[in-house]
Design a protein around this motif. Structure first.
Motif, PDB file in Angstrom:
ATOM      1  N   LYS A  27    -115.549  70.789 -47.589  1.00  0.00           N
ATOM      2  CA  LYS A  27    -116.502  70.658 -48.696  1.00  0.00           C
ATOM      3  C   LYS A  27    -117.928  70.959 -48.234  1.00  0.00           C
ATOM      4  CE  LYS A  27    -113.881  67.024 -51.142  1.00  0.00           C
ATOM      5  NZ  LYS A  27    -112.680  66.969 -50.269  1.00  0.00           N
ATOM      6  N   GLY A  28    -118.271  70.478 -47.046  1.00  0.00           N
ATOM      7  CA  GLY A  28    -119.601  70.760 -46.529  1.00  0.00           C
ATOM      8  C   GLY A  28    -119.836  72.241 -46.329  1.00  0.00           C
ATOM      9  N   VAL A  29    -118.800  72.955 -45.910  1.00  0.00           N
ATOM     10  CA  VAL A  29    -118.902  74.405 -45.742  1.00  0.00           C
ATOM     11  C   VAL A  29    -119.240  75.059 -47.079  1.00  0.00           C
ATOM     12  CG1 VAL A  29    -117.649  76.487 -45.078  1.00  0.00           C
ATOM     13  CG2 VAL A  29    -117.270  74.348 -43.810  1.00  0.00           C
ATOM     14  N   ALA A  30    -118.488  74.683 -48.117  1.00  0.00           N
ATOM     15  CA  ALA A  30    -118.717  75.259 -49.442  1.00  0.00           C
ATOM     16  C   ALA A  30    -120.109  74.927 -49.967  1.00  0.00           C
ATOM     17  CB  ALA A  30    -117.651  74.761 -50.411  1.00  0.00           C
ATOM     18  N   HIS A  31    -120.558  73.709 -49.716  1.00  0.00           N
ATOM     19  CA  HIS A  31    -121.821  73.295 -50.327  1.00  0.00           C
ATOM     20  C   HIS A  31    -123.041  73.766 -49.556  1.00  0.00           C
ATOM     21  CE1 HIS A  31    -119.269  70.220 -52.657  1.00  0.00           C
ATOM     22  NE2 HIS A  31    -119.377  71.375 -53.297  1.00  0.00           N
TER      23      HIS A  31
ATOM     24  N   LEU B 289    -111.871  79.929 -44.473  1.00  0.00           N
ATOM     25  CA  LEU B 289    -111.354  79.479 -45.760  1.00  0.00           C
ATOM     26  C   LEU B 289    -110.365  80.554 -46.194  1.00  0.00           C
ATOM     27  CD1 LEU B 289    -114.543  78.161 -47.634  1.00  0.00           C
ATOM     28  CD2 LEU B 289    -112.713  76.815 -46.603  1.00  0.00           C
ATOM     29  N   GLY B 290    -109.138  80.417 -45.755  1.00  0.00           N
ATOM     30  CA  GLY B 290    -108.128  81.451 -45.894  1.00  0.00           C
ATOM     31  C   GLY B 290    -107.881  82.045 -44.524  1.00  0.00           C
ATOM     32  N   LEU B 291    -106.874  81.530 -43.831  1.00  0.00           N
ATOM     33  CA  LEU B 291    -106.631  81.928 -42.442  1.00  0.00           C
ATOM     34  C   LEU B 291    -105.912  83.277 -42.395  1.00  0.00           C
ATOM     35  CD1 LEU B 291    -106.839  81.017 -39.464  1.00  0.00           C
ATOM     36  CD2 LEU B 291    -104.545  80.032 -39.725  1.00  0.00           C
ATOM     37  N   PRO B 292    -106.484  84.282 -41.716  1.00  0.00           N
ATOM     38  CA  PRO B 292    -105.797  85.573 -41.600  1.00  0.00           C
ATOM     39  C   PRO B 292    -104.482  85.427 -40.844  1.00  0.00           C
ATOM     40  CG  PRO B 292    -108.111  85.756 -40.976  1.00  0.00           C
ATOM     41  CD  PRO B 292    -107.812  84.296 -41.079  1.00  0.00           C
TER      42      PRO B 292
ATOM     43  N   LYS C  65    -104.626  80.387 -48.782  1.00  0.00           N
ATOM     44  CA  LYS C  65    -105.601  80.429 -49.871  1.00  0.00           C
ATOM     45  C   LYS C  65    -106.931  79.788 -49.497  1.00  0.00           C
ATOM     46  CE  LYS C  65    -102.501  80.835 -53.858  1.00  0.00           C
ATOM     47  NZ  LYS C  65    -103.135  82.069 -54.346  1.00  0.00           N
ATOM     48  N   GLY C  66    -106.927  78.829 -48.575  1.00  0.00           N
ATOM     49  CA  GLY C  66    -108.169  78.205 -48.151  1.00  0.00           C
ATOM     50  C   GLY C  66    -108.912  77.490 -49.256  1.00  0.00           C
ATOM     51  N   PRO C  67    -108.265  76.559 -50.001  1.00  0.00           N
ATOM     52  CA  PRO C  67    -108.994  75.828 -51.036  1.00  0.00           C
ATOM     53  C   PRO C  67    -110.216  75.134 -50.437  1.00  0.00           C
ATOM     54  CG  PRO C  67    -106.922  74.723 -50.478  1.00  0.00           C
ATOM     55  CD  PRO C  67    -106.881  76.065 -49.841  1.00  0.00           C
ATOM     56  N   ALA C  68    -111.349  75.300 -51.091  1.00  0.00           N
ATOM     57  CA  ALA C  68    -112.612  74.921 -50.467  1.00  0.00           C
ATOM     58  C   ALA C  68    -112.817  73.417 -50.375  1.00  0.00           C
ATOM     59  CB  ALA C  68    -113.773  75.560 -51.229  1.00  0.00           C
ATOM     60  N   SER C  69    -112.034  72.625 -51.077  1.00  0.00           N
ATOM     61  CA  SER C  69    -112.182  71.174 -50.979  1.00  0.00           C
ATOM     62  C   SER C  69    -111.509  70.588 -49.755  1.00  0.00           C
ATOM     63  CB  SER C  69    -111.608  70.495 -52.232  1.00  0.00           C
ATOM     64  OG  SER C  69    -112.332  70.839 -53.380  1.00  0.00           O
TER      65      SER C  69
END
Length: 392
Positions: A77-81, A202-205, A265-269
Motif C-alpha cells: 500500500k505504501g508503494v502505491a500511495h 507489482l506483478g512479478l515477471p 497481477k500484483g494487486p496494489a493493496s
C-alpha cells in the motif's frame, strides 16, 4: 560499507550475513539477537538508508540471500500511495477534491462527497464487499474497484476510520487510472521501479519467479493460538468482511504471496514482491537524493502525506489507530522516530518506512508469518539501534 563476519550469531547454523556501514553495527547486533530469540530458523532481510546511502543490508536464514524475493503484504500500500503523493505534488490530483470528480461512477449510494484524503485515510466505509471476492477477483484491482464503487459504505463516510485491508489501493489505483489512463502497476514501473532501479514488483515477471521464497505459516504455539482465538471476530463481522473471511473460497492472509494469481497481477493493496533493500531504497528515494537521482517528493509533500488525518478506534482492527494520508503515522507506533515519519507495515511482520527528520529509511521482510504485536517489538529494537547509530 565494510564487511563484518557475524556467523557466530547464527540460529541453527544459519547466521546473519551482509554488510553494515561503520557505526551501524548495533543494528546488526539487534537483528542477530532477534534471530537468536526466535527459537527456530528464520528467513529475513533488513535494510536501511541514511541520507540516500545504503548503511544496512543484512539477511539470515537457510535459503535467504540478499536477492531473495519475499511477499511484502500490505507494505504494498505504501508503494502505491507514494505514486498518489507524486501525482498530488505534480497537480494531477488534489487531496481535497471529491473522489467522484475523478471517478463519476463512485458518487452513488452516499459516496458523492467523499474526499480523496478521506478515502486514503480509511474513512470511506468501503472496507470490503458485501458478498466478498473470489481470489481471482480480489487479485484484480479493476474488479475490486468496480464492485466497491457501486456499493453503499458500511459507515457514514468521514465519521470514523476502519482499515480497508485488502482493497484500499484498488480504490486509490482506480482514481489514478481515471486521471492518467494507466494502472497503478504501470505507474509504479514508470515512476518508481525503473527510474530508481528498485528490486520490487507489482506483478512479478515470470523470469524472476526462481528468486521468490514462498511464505510460511507461523509456528502455532499454544500461546499464539490463544492470542488469535481471543482476537477472532465472526466472518460476517466488519473485520471479517474487511479480510474477506466471509467468502467461501477465501485464503489465509499468510498464503497470499504464494498464490500465482497474486504474484502475477500484483494487486496494489497486498501483492507486492521484492527485497528489503528495494523497499528501503524506495523510501530513501522518496525523501533523499539517492543514487544520483533527486527525491521523489518535496519536504512539503512528504509532510502533507505524513500528517495524521484520523486517530481513534479503528472499526476493522478494533484497536486505537492513527492514519496519515495513505500511510501509517509511523512515529505513533515507534516513538523513537521523528515526527512526520511515514510508511506502511505488512501482515506477519513486514515493515517499510521513512523518517525525513533523520534522513532514514528502513525495511524488514520476513518469510515466516508472525502475529503483528510481536513484529512491532522487533522493529522497535532495530529502529532504536538505527536511530542511535544515525545520530551518534
Amino acid at each position: 560499507m565494510t564487511e563484518h563476519d557475524v556467523q557466530g550469531h547464527g540460529v541453527q547454523g544459519h547466521g546473519v550475513q551482509g554488510t553494515v556501514a561503520d557505526g551501524f553495527e548495533p543494528v546488526r547486533e539487534e537483528f542477530a539477537a532477534i534471530l537468536a530469540a526466535e527459537g527456530a530458523d528464520l528467513d529475513a532481510q533488513v535494510a536501511a538508508y541514511h541520507h540516500g546511502e545504503l548503511v544496512v543490508d543484512l539477511w539470515a536464514g537457510a535459503e535467504t540471500t540478499s536477492d531473495s524475493l519475499l511477499g511484502t503484504y500490505s507494505a504494498s500500500k505504501g508503494v502505491a500511495h507514494l505514486i498518489v503523493a507524486r501525482l498530488v505534488q505534480d497537480g494531477v490530483l488534489d487531496l481535497d477534491q471529491r473522489v467522484s470528480h475523478y471517478w463519476p461512477e463512485f458518487g452513488v449510494r452516499g459516496k458523492r462527497e467523499i474526499r480523496l484524503r478521506e478515502l486514503l485515510s480509511h474513512q470511506a466505509g468501503l472496507a470490503g464487499a458485501d458478498a466478498g471476492f473470489s481470489m481471482e477477483e480480489l487479485a484484480d484491482d479493476r474488479v475490486v474497484a468496480e464492485r466497491l464503487g457501486a456499493q453503499r459504505p458500511f459507515w457514514r463516510p468521514a465519521t470514523a476510520s476502519g482499515y480497508h485491508a485488502l482493497v484500499i489501493a484498488a480504490l486509490s489505483g482506480e482514481v489514478m487510472r481515471r486521471v492518467t489512463g494507466e494502472t497503478v502497476q504501470s505507474l509504479f514501473a514508470s515512476l518508481l521501479r525503473d527510474p530508481y532501479k528498485l528490486d520490487l514488483h507489482l506483478g512479478l515477471p515470470a523470469d524472476q519467479e526462481n528468486r521468490f521464497l514462498p511464505a510460511q505459516p507461523m509456528v502455532a504455539t499454544p500461546e499464539r493460538l490463544r492470542d488469535l482465538a481471543a482476537a477472532a471476530t465472526a466472518p460476517d463481522s466488519l473485520s471479517g468482511i474487511a479480510f474477506n473471511r466471509h467468502h467461501p473460497r477465501n485464503h489465509e492472509v499468510w498464503e497470499l504471496p504464494n498464490l500465482p494469481v497474486v504474484r502475477t497481477k500484483g494487486p496494489a493493496s497486498f501483492g507486492g514482491i521484492g527485497t528489503a533493500r528495494g523497499l528501503a531504497k524506495l523510501y530513501s528515494a522518496a525523501i533523499s537524493p539517492t543514487d544520483g537521482a533527486a527525491p521523489l517528493l518535496t519536504p512539503d509533500t512528504a509532510a502533507a502525506f505524513a500528517q495524521i488525518q484520523s486517530a481513534g478506534w479503528d472499526l476493522v482492527l478494533r484497536q486505537h489507530k492513527s492514519w496519515a494520508v495513505g500511510f501509517h503515522a509511523a512515529a505513533e507506533l515507534y516513538p523513537v522516530l521523528g515526527q512526520g515519519a511515514f510508511g506502511h507495515s505488512g501482515a506477519g511482520g513486514q515493515q517499510a518506512l521513512a523518517d525525513p527528520r533523520n534522513g532514514l529509511s528502513y525495511a524488514f521482510l520476513r518469510r515466516r508469518f508472525l502475529p503483528p504485536p510481536q513484529a512491532d517489538a522487533d522493529h522497535s529494537r532495530i529502529l532504536r539501534a538505527l536511530r542511535t547509530s544515525a545520530t551518534a
